[in-house]
Write a protein that holds these residues in place. Structure first.
Motif, PDB file in Angstrom:
ATOM      1  N   CYS A  47       0.829  -1.215   0.000  1.00 11.44           N
ATOM      2  CA  CYS A  47       0.000   0.000   0.000  1.00 11.44           C
ATOM      3  C   CYS A  47       0.858   1.257   0.000  1.00 11.44           C
ATOM      4  CB  CYS A  47      -0.949   0.000   1.195  1.00 11.44           C
ATOM      5  SG  CYS A  47      -2.333  -1.147   1.037  1.00 11.44           S
ATOM      6  N   CYS A  48       1.946   1.238   0.758  1.00 10.86           N
ATOM      7  CA  CYS A  48       2.847   2.393   0.775  1.00 10.86           C
ATOM      8  C   CYS A  48       3.497   2.584  -0.596  1.00 10.86           C
ATOM      9  CB  CYS A  48       3.901   2.235   1.869  1.00 10.86           C
ATOM     10  SG  CYS A  48       3.210   2.411   3.529  1.00 10.86           S
ATOM     11  N   ALA A  49       3.826   1.497  -1.267  1.00 15.92           N
ATOM     12  CA  ALA A  49       4.378   1.603  -2.623  1.00 15.92           C
ATOM     13  C   ALA A  49       3.334   2.180  -3.579  1.00 15.92           C
ATOM     14  CB  ALA A  49       4.862   0.241  -3.103  1.00 15.92           C
ATOM     15  N   TYR A  50       2.101   1.739  -3.454  1.00 13.54           N
ATOM     16  CA  TYR A  50       1.030   2.287  -4.296  1.00 13.54           C
ATOM     17  C   TYR A  50       0.882   3.791  -4.036  1.00 13.54           C
ATOM     18  CZ  TYR A  50      -0.348  -2.700  -4.299  1.00 13.54           C
ATOM     19  OH  TYR A  50      -0.379  -4.067  -4.362  1.00 13.54           O
ATOM     20  N   ALA A  51       0.919   4.167  -2.760  1.00 10.83           N
ATOM     21  CA  ALA A  51       0.781   5.580  -2.402  1.00 10.83           C
ATOM     22  C   ALA A  51       1.975   6.397  -2.905  1.00 10.83           C
ATOM     23  CB  ALA A  51       0.623   5.733  -0.895  1.00 10.83           C
ATOM     24  N   GLU A  52       3.148   5.789  -2.939  1.00  9.25           N
ATOM     25  CA  GLU A  52       4.331   6.478  -3.476  1.00  9.25           C
ATOM     26  C   GLU A  52       4.121   6.812  -4.952  1.00  9.25           C
ATOM     27  OE1 GLU A  52       7.693   8.522  -3.348  1.00  9.25           O
ATOM     28  OE2 GLU A  52       7.019   7.454  -1.565  1.00  9.25           O
ATOM     29  N   VAL A  53       3.484   5.916  -5.684  1.00 12.73           N
ATOM     30  CA  VAL A  53       3.142   6.175  -7.088  1.00 12.73           C
ATOM     31  C   VAL A  53       2.182   7.365  -7.160  1.00 12.73           C
ATOM     32  CG1 VAL A  53       1.928   5.245  -9.119  1.00 12.73           C
ATOM     33  CG2 VAL A  53       3.578   3.818  -7.867  1.00 12.73           C
ATOM     34  N   GLY A  54       1.175   7.361  -6.294  1.00 11.94           N
ATOM     35  CA  GLY A  54       0.233   8.478  -6.267  1.00 11.94           C
ATOM     36  C   GLY A  54       0.902   9.794  -5.919  1.00 11.94           C
ATOM     37  N   LYS A  55       1.792   9.760  -4.941  1.00  8.74           N
ATOM     38  CA  LYS A  55       2.524  10.965  -4.536  1.00  8.74           C
ATOM     39  C   LYS A  55       3.388  11.481  -5.685  1.00  8.74           C
ATOM     40  CE  LYS A  55       6.055  12.495  -1.257  1.00  8.74           C
ATOM     41  NZ  LYS A  55       6.898  12.090  -0.116  1.00  8.74           N
ATOM     42  N   TYR A  89     -14.464   3.255  -0.639  1.00 10.74           N
ATOM     43  CA  TYR A  89     -13.174   2.682  -1.009  1.00 10.74           C
ATOM     44  C   TYR A  89     -12.289   3.734  -1.682  1.00 10.74           C
ATOM     45  CZ  TYR A  89     -16.233  -1.263  -0.240  1.00 10.74           C
ATOM     46  OH  TYR A  89     -17.156  -2.124   0.307  1.00 10.74           O
ATOM     47  N   GLU A  90     -12.884   4.507  -2.568  1.00 10.48           N
ATOM     48  CA  GLU A  90     -12.128   5.582  -3.204  1.00 10.48           C
ATOM     49  C   GLU A  90     -11.772   6.658  -2.175  1.00 10.48           C
ATOM     50  OE1 GLU A  90     -12.101   8.301  -7.218  1.00 10.48           O
ATOM     51  OE2 GLU A  90     -14.019   7.538  -6.512  1.00 10.48           O
ATOM     52  N   THR A  91     -12.672   6.912  -1.242  1.00 10.66           N
ATOM     53  CA  THR A  91     -12.371   7.872  -0.176  1.00 10.66           C
ATOM     54  C   THR A  91     -11.168   7.392   0.635  1.00 10.66           C
ATOM     55  OG1 THR A  91     -14.667   8.590  -0.057  1.00 10.66           O
ATOM     56  CG2 THR A  91     -13.286   9.027   1.877  1.00 10.66           C
ATOM     57  N   PHE A  92     -11.153   6.108   0.986  1.00  8.31           N
ATOM     58  CA  PHE A  92     -10.002   5.545   1.692  1.00  8.31           C
ATOM     59  C   PHE A  92      -8.733   5.765   0.875  1.00  8.31           C
ATOM     60  CE2 PHE A  92      -6.999   2.016   1.520  1.00  8.31           C
ATOM     61  CZ  PHE A  92      -6.494   2.039   2.810  1.00  8.31           C
ATOM     62  N   ALA A  93      -8.787   5.437  -0.407  1.00  7.62           N
ATOM     63  CA  ALA A  93      -7.610   5.532  -1.268  1.00  7.62           C
ATOM     64  C   ALA A  93      -7.074   6.951  -1.328  1.00  7.62           C
ATOM     65  CB  ALA A  93      -7.956   5.028  -2.670  1.00  7.62           C
ATOM     66  N   ILE A  94      -7.943   7.896  -1.540  1.00  8.82           N
ATOM     67  CA  ILE A  94      -7.523   9.292  -1.645  1.00  8.82           C
ATOM     68  C   ILE A  94      -6.968   9.790  -0.315  1.00  8.82           C
ATOM     69  CG2 ILE A  94      -8.379  11.646  -2.007  1.00  8.82           C
ATOM     70  CD1 ILE A  94     -10.240  10.416  -4.161  1.00  8.82           C
ATOM     71  N   ARG A  95      -7.639   9.459   0.759  1.00  5.31           N
ATOM     72  CA  ARG A  95      -7.151   9.888   2.075  1.00  5.31           C
ATOM     73  C   ARG A  95      -5.792   9.256   2.384  1.00  5.31           C
ATOM     74  NH1 ARG A  95     -11.287   9.046   6.578  1.00  5.31           N
ATOM     75  NH2 ARG A  95      -9.850  10.389   7.693  1.00  5.31           N
ATOM     76  N   PHE A  96      -5.602   7.989   2.022  1.00  6.00           N
ATOM     77  CA  PHE A  96      -4.328   7.319   2.254  1.00  6.00           C
ATOM     78  C   PHE A  96      -3.216   7.995   1.446  1.00  6.00           C
ATOM     79  CE2 PHE A  96      -1.009   4.193   1.983  1.00  6.00           C
ATOM     80  CZ  PHE A  96      -1.071   3.481   3.163  1.00  6.00           C
ATOM     81  N   ILE A  97      -3.467   8.257   0.164  1.00  6.63           N
ATOM     82  CA  ILE A  97      -2.460   8.901  -0.683  1.00  6.63           C
ATOM     83  C   ILE A  97      -2.115  10.283  -0.149  1.00  6.63           C
ATOM     84  CG2 ILE A  97      -2.048   9.887  -2.990  1.00  6.63           C
ATOM     85  CD1 ILE A  97      -3.628   7.410  -4.083  1.00  6.63           C
ATOM     86  N   VAL A  98      -3.103  11.056   0.243  1.00  5.79           N
ATOM     87  CA  VAL A  98      -2.843  12.399   0.771  1.00  5.79           C
ATOM     88  C   VAL A  98      -2.049  12.319   2.073  1.00  5.79           C
ATOM     89  CG1 VAL A  98      -3.937  14.463   1.762  1.00  5.79           C
ATOM     90  CG2 VAL A  98      -4.741  13.539  -0.419  1.00  5.79           C
ATOM     91  N   SER A 126     -10.766  -1.760  -0.424  1.00  3.38           N
ATOM     92  CA  SER A 126     -10.006  -0.551  -0.081  1.00  3.38           C
ATOM     93  C   SER A 126      -8.596  -0.612  -0.659  1.00  3.38           C
ATOM     94  CB  SER A 126      -9.946  -0.375   1.436  1.00  3.38           C
ATOM     95  OG  SER A 126     -11.228  -0.118   1.957  1.00  3.38           O
ATOM     96  N   VAL A 127      -7.926  -1.749  -0.504  1.00  5.74           N
ATOM     97  CA  VAL A 127      -6.570  -1.897  -1.041  1.00  5.74           C
ATOM     98  C   VAL A 127      -6.593  -1.830  -2.562  1.00  5.74           C
ATOM     99  CG1 VAL A 127      -4.586  -3.459  -1.226  1.00  5.74           C
ATOM    100  CG2 VAL A 127      -5.728  -3.149   0.989  1.00  5.74           C
ATOM    101  N   ALA A 128      -7.572  -2.464  -3.181  1.00  2.01           N
ATOM    102  CA  ALA A 128      -7.694  -2.418  -4.640  1.00  2.01           C
ATOM    103  C   ALA A 128      -7.940  -0.986  -5.112  1.00  2.01           C
ATOM    104  CB  ALA A 128      -8.818  -3.343  -5.110  1.00  2.01           C
ATOM    105  N   ALA A 129      -8.770  -0.253  -4.399  1.00  2.01           N
ATOM    106  CA  ALA A 129      -9.043   1.143  -4.767  1.00  2.01           C
ATOM    107  C   ALA A 129      -7.791   1.997  -4.635  1.00  2.01           C
ATOM    108  CB  ALA A 129     -10.172   1.712  -3.905  1.00  2.01           C
ATOM    109  N   LEU A 130      -6.972   1.697  -3.654  1.00  6.82           N
ATOM    110  CA  LEU A 130      -5.724   2.446  -3.489  1.00  6.82           C
ATOM    111  C   LEU A 130      -4.831   2.255  -4.713  1.00  6.82           C
ATOM    112  CD1 LEU A 130      -3.712   4.142  -1.905  1.00  6.82           C
ATOM    113  CD2 LEU A 130      -3.090   2.087  -0.626  1.00  6.82           C
ATOM    114  N   LEU A 131      -4.678   1.015  -5.153  1.00  8.13           N
ATOM    115  CA  LEU A 131      -3.852   0.751  -6.328  1.00  8.13           C
ATOM    116  C   LEU A 131      -4.437   1.414  -7.570  1.00  8.13           C
ATOM    117  CD1 LEU A 131      -1.531  -0.617  -7.833  1.00  8.13           C
ATOM    118  CD2 LEU A 131      -2.947  -2.692  -7.931  1.00  8.13           C
TER     119      LEU A 131
END
Length: 149
Positions: A47-55, A89-98, A126-131
């Motif tokens: 998940c942190c790697a996925y968020a790094e892509v988003g960042k 799920y998308e809310t989780f993903a966006i909040r995690f990336i931010v 939630s994890v799938a939405a993050l990716l």
């Protein structure tokens, strides 16, 4: 038992690559293997790697207008291009990336723990939405950059 770190890295990168290429089946297969053969620590690492892509996508999209964390600037939900959360799920993903983009590791971890404590279905979604959100941001940043050239 934790997954071999080389295998975790390989699967995480495969999931990201497949998501960027919009290969849902390939991304799902990689994520399923992480989830079935790893621990929650392994999933969190992915998940942190996925968020790094988003960042990275956000930084690329905004260029010199991106928040400078060293000056106390912070990313905000409103800054995610084309992203208005429409489901939990998308809310989780966006909040995690931010949270991750703001170097708020405690906040990102708290979001992950809440997803982990939810139902299996909600956790997986939630994890799938993050990716998929991270990949979508990366693809949008690439299109935005190409349009400016």
């Amino acid at each position: 038992m934790r997954m071999d770190q080389a295998r975790l890295y390989e699967l995480t990168m495969r999931a990201i690559g497949c998501a960027l290429a919009q290969d849902a089946e390939g991304a799902t297969d990689a994520m399923v293997e992480i989830g079935q053969n790893g621990t929650w620590h392994d999933v969190y690492g992915s998940c942190c790697a996925y968020a790094e892509v988003g960042k990275a996508a956000l930084v690329k999209f905004y260029g010199d207008q991106a928040p400078d964390l060293s000056r106390g600037d912070m990313w905000a939900l409103e800054q995610l291009p084309g992203k208005t959360p429409t489901d939990p799920y998308e809310t989780f993903a966006i909040r995690f990336i931010v949270a991750y983009a703001n170097d708020d590791r405690d906040g990102a971890f708290a979001l992950f723990r809440a997803a982990l404590a939810s139902s299996d279905e909600d956790y997986v979604a939630s994890v799938a939405a993050l990716l998929t959100t991270a990949a979508s941001l990366a693809n949008s940043a690439l299109e935005h950059t190409r349009a400016r050239e």
